[in-house]
Enzyme design. Structure first.
Site, PDB file in Angstrom:
ATOM      1  N   GLY A 127       6.602  -4.379  -8.629  1.00  0.00           N
ATOM      2  CA  GLY A 127       6.986  -3.816  -7.326  1.00  0.00           C
ATOM      3  C   GLY A 127       6.314  -4.546  -6.185  1.00  0.00           C
ATOM      4  N   LYS A 150       5.161  13.357  10.178  1.00  0.00           N
ATOM      5  CA  LYS A 150       6.198  12.814   9.296  1.00  0.00           C
ATOM      6  C   LYS A 150       7.527  13.389   9.771  1.00  0.00           C
ATOM      7  CE  LYS A 150       6.447  10.464   5.288  1.00  0.00           C
ATOM      8  NZ  LYS A 150       5.657   9.375   4.774  1.00  0.00           N
ATOM      9  N   GLY A 180       4.602  -0.187 -12.830  1.00  0.00           N
ATOM     10  CA  GLY A 180       5.290  -0.657 -11.613  1.00  0.00           C
ATOM     11  C   GLY A 180       4.769  -2.021 -11.203  1.00  0.00           C
ATOM     12  N   VAL A 216       3.941  -3.608  -4.139  1.00  0.00           N
ATOM     13  CA  VAL A 216       2.482  -3.539  -4.204  1.00  0.00           C
ATOM     14  C   VAL A 216       1.996  -4.064  -5.553  1.00  0.00           C
ATOM     15  CG1 VAL A 216       0.458  -2.041  -4.082  1.00  0.00           C
ATOM     16  CG2 VAL A 216       2.456  -1.522  -2.683  1.00  0.00           C
TER      17      VAL A 216
HETATM   18  P1  NAD Z   1       8.566  -0.670  -5.152  1.00  0.00           P
HETATM   19  O1  NAD Z   1       9.806   0.140  -5.254  1.00  0.00           O
HETATM   20  O2  NAD Z   1       8.626  -2.052  -4.595  1.00  0.00           O
HETATM   21  O3  NAD Z   1       7.849  -0.777  -6.568  1.00  0.00           O
HETATM   22  C1  NAD Z   1       7.929   0.191  -7.557  1.00  0.00           C
HETATM   23  C2  NAD Z   1       8.066  -0.524  -8.891  1.00  0.00           C
HETATM   24  O4  NAD Z   1       8.041   0.461  -9.917  1.00  0.00           O
HETATM   25  C3  NAD Z   1       9.372  -1.289  -9.032  1.00  0.00           C
HETATM   26  O5  NAD Z   1       9.117  -2.591  -9.514  1.00  0.00           O
HETATM   27  C4  NAD Z   1      10.152  -0.482 -10.067  1.00  0.00           C
HETATM   28  O6  NAD Z   1      10.995  -1.283 -10.886  1.00  0.00           O
HETATM   29  C5  NAD Z   1       9.029   0.119 -10.863  1.00  0.00           C
HETATM   30  N1  NAD Z   1       9.376   1.341 -11.602  1.00  0.00           N
HETATM   31  C6  NAD Z   1      10.233   2.325 -11.267  1.00  0.00           C
HETATM   32  N2  NAD Z   1      10.276   3.271 -12.215  1.00  0.00           N
HETATM   33  C7  NAD Z   1       9.388   2.878 -13.165  1.00  0.00           C
HETATM   34  C8  NAD Z   1       8.978   3.446 -14.401  1.00  0.00           C
HETATM   35  N3  NAD Z   1       9.472   4.582 -14.866  1.00  0.00           N
HETATM   36  N4  NAD Z   1       8.047   2.771 -15.124  1.00  0.00           N
HETATM   37  C9  NAD Z   1       7.544   1.599 -14.687  1.00  0.00           C
HETATM   38  N5  NAD Z   1       7.911   1.011 -13.536  1.00  0.00           N
HETATM   39  C10 NAD Z   1       8.821   1.654 -12.784  1.00  0.00           C
HETATM   40  O7  NAD Z   1       7.544   0.233  -4.298  1.00  0.00           O
HETATM   41  P2  NAD Z   1       6.185  -0.222  -3.627  1.00  0.00           P
HETATM   42  O8  NAD Z   1       6.405  -0.415  -2.170  1.00  0.00           O
HETATM   43  O9  NAD Z   1       5.550  -1.291  -4.447  1.00  0.00           O
HETATM   44  O10 NAD Z   1       5.340   1.121  -3.770  1.00  0.00           O
HETATM   45  C11 NAD Z   1       4.830   1.532  -5.014  1.00  0.00           C
HETATM   46  C12 NAD Z   1       4.115   2.874  -4.876  1.00  0.00           C
HETATM   47  O11 NAD Z   1       3.053   2.748  -3.930  1.00  0.00           O
HETATM   48  C13 NAD Z   1       5.013   4.002  -4.339  1.00  0.00           C
HETATM   49  O12 NAD Z   1       4.576   5.227  -4.897  1.00  0.00           O
HETATM   50  C14 NAD Z   1       4.722   3.998  -2.852  1.00  0.00           C
HETATM   51  O13 NAD Z   1       4.966   5.266  -2.262  1.00  0.00           O
HETATM   52  C15 NAD Z   1       3.232   3.683  -2.864  1.00  0.00           C
HETATM   53  N6  NAD Z   1       2.763   3.050  -1.623  1.00  0.00           N
HETATM   54  C16 NAD Z   1       3.277   1.873  -1.194  1.00  0.00           C
HETATM   55  C17 NAD Z   1       2.802   1.289  -0.032  1.00  0.00           C
HETATM   56  C18 NAD Z   1       3.333  -0.032   0.461  1.00  0.00           C
HETATM   57  O14 NAD Z   1       2.676  -0.650   1.322  1.00  0.00           O
HETATM   58  N7  NAD Z   1       4.435  -0.516  -0.071  1.00  0.00           N
HETATM   59  C19 NAD Z   1       1.795   1.929   0.720  1.00  0.00           C
HETATM   60  C20 NAD Z   1       1.269   3.143   0.256  1.00  0.00           C
HETATM   61  C21 NAD Z   1       1.768   3.696  -0.922  1.00  0.00           C
END
Ligand code: NAD
Length: 353
Positions: A180, A80, A177, A182
């Site tokens: 988001g 990382k 979330g 995912v």
């Molecule tokens: P994202 O930012 O697109 O989605 C996060 C969502 O959470 C957003 O819609 C946001 O509005 C919402 N949110 C923020 N604060 C909140 C709260 N207090 N209560 C409820 N909802 C809230 O991120 P993502 O890419 O969808 O990733 C989501 C999680 O999964 C993160 O922890 C990320 O590290 C993990 N992750 C993502 C991936 C990937 O492929 N994108 C891979 C591995 C892990």
């Protein structure tokens, strides 16, 4: 604080401190392990308080990537990088090109991708100085749908253990979330599988649309932990399983995409004490890194990705079985298996040398 005495130092192979006075770059690249292949992990840019905070972050995150990659059975190690965000104005393109030079100095021991605070365009600027980057625009693209598919399969494993069947029809699932990257794909899969969904997100308008499309119930953000559901799927923030939330949970399993769901390692034991099954985050959410393999070599095609996702499902089952058999929290079991696999890879590599 010295690196070797640092509490988060875990026999990391290399830690490179890179400074470029012209662009203001201050970066740390941590290669935790290359026992099973080149170290891969994203670059995070953050306004760290000081270099000690940045070092702690990069040592922990790089170890996490080793664990995630080996549990997904990828021919990769873990690493990382972090960039201490310069204060005031700075030339972003130049900064990332300088970061690319730092990556290049590791001669392919470490491949970088984007992470928090870094965009695919930033990685494209790093690419001007090194070939050792992945996740570029025009490559395998957004990893979120693949991550969501892996999480969906993991939710089914959790349902099997906690409810006696992987059939999700009528199963109540609370998703944090939900709108988001995912979350939205996961909600779609769960809806199609017949689950009854309870959704929370701070993005209210997107949430309203999604809930209408999937016939789901909207829950205020602070009430999502206490929903009378079967499964809680955290897909927003880290540290959501903590002393303040754990006693409000009414679910039988926690299985979601968010990284670092447990505020501290002992939260795994607290979940187990309460009879709540836990799908370790770095096992269930490895779909994204699986997808990125396609950037390294075209032989990692969609069929290969699908096979690896099914592998994740099996690994998660093994972790949960072992947790039950040994009476050990699932997060501790996963760490143990990851360390065993890394050690095996190290021995194989040493024997082959
Ligand atoms: P994202 O930012 O697109 O989605 C996060 C969502 O959470 C957003 O819609 C946001 O509005 C919402 N949110 C923020 N604060 C909140 C709260 N207090 N209560 C409820 N909802 C809230 O991120 P993502 O890419 O969808 O990733 C989501 C999680 O999964 C993160 O922890 C990320 O590290 C993990 N992750 C993502 C991936 C990937 O492929 N994108 C891979 C591995 C892990």
């Amino acid at each position: 604080m010295s690196v070797f005495d640092h509490p988060a130092f875990d026999d990391h192979e290399k830690v490179l401190f890179a400074h470029d006075a012209k662009t203001g770059l201050k970066a740390i690249i941590a290669v935790h392990s290359t026992a099973n292949g080149p170290a891969i992990g994203g670059c995070r840019m953050w306004s760290y308080k000081d270099s000690s905070e940045a070092l702690t972050d990069v040592l922990r995150l790089s170890q996490g990537m080793s664990y995630k990659n080996i549990m997904a059975d990828l021919p990769l190690g873990g690493g990382k990088s972090v960039i201490m965000k310069p204060q005031g104005d700075f030339d972003r393109a130049e900064l990332f090109e300088a970061f690319g030079r730092a990556i290049d100095a590791l001669s392919g021991n470490y491949y970088s991708a984007e992470d928090v605070g870094v965009s695919p365009e930033d990685i494209l600027n790093a690419r001007r100085a090194t070939q050792y980057v992945v996740g570029l625009p025009g490559g395998t693209g957004d990893p979120s749908p693949v991550t969501a598919k892996g999480v969906f399969l993991g939710v089914k494993v959790a349902a099997e253990r906690a409810l006696g069947s992987s059939d999700l029809s009528g199963v109540k699932i609370a998703v944090q979330g939900a709108t988001g990257h995912v979350g939205a794909y996961l909600v779609q899969h769960l809806h199609e599988a017949g689950a009854e969904l309870f959704l929370a997100d701070i993005n209210e308008s997107a949430l309203k649309d999604l809930a209408a499309k999937t016939n789901s119930t909207i829950v205020p953000i602070d009430k999502i932990y206490g929903v009378e559901a079967d499964i809680f799927a955290p897909c927003a923030l880290g540290s959501v399983i903590n002393p303040d939330t754990i006693d409000t949970l009414k679910v039988k399993a926690v299985a979601g995409a968010a990284n670092n769901q447990l505020a501290t390692r002992d939260m795994g034991a607290e979940l187990q004490k309460r009879g709540i099954y836990y799908a370790p985050d770095y096992v269930i959410n490895a779909g994204g890194i699986i997808n990125i393999m396609g950037d390294l070599d075209p032989k990692y095609d969609a069929k290969w990705v699908e096979g690896k996702l099914q592998g994740l499902r099996q690994t998660l089952g093994e972790v949960m079985d072992r947790a039950e058999d040994e009476g050990t929290p699932a997060n501790i079991v996963a760490d143990k298996i990851a360390r065993e696999r890394i050690e095996d890879a190290r021995v194989r590599k040493a024997e082959a040398a």
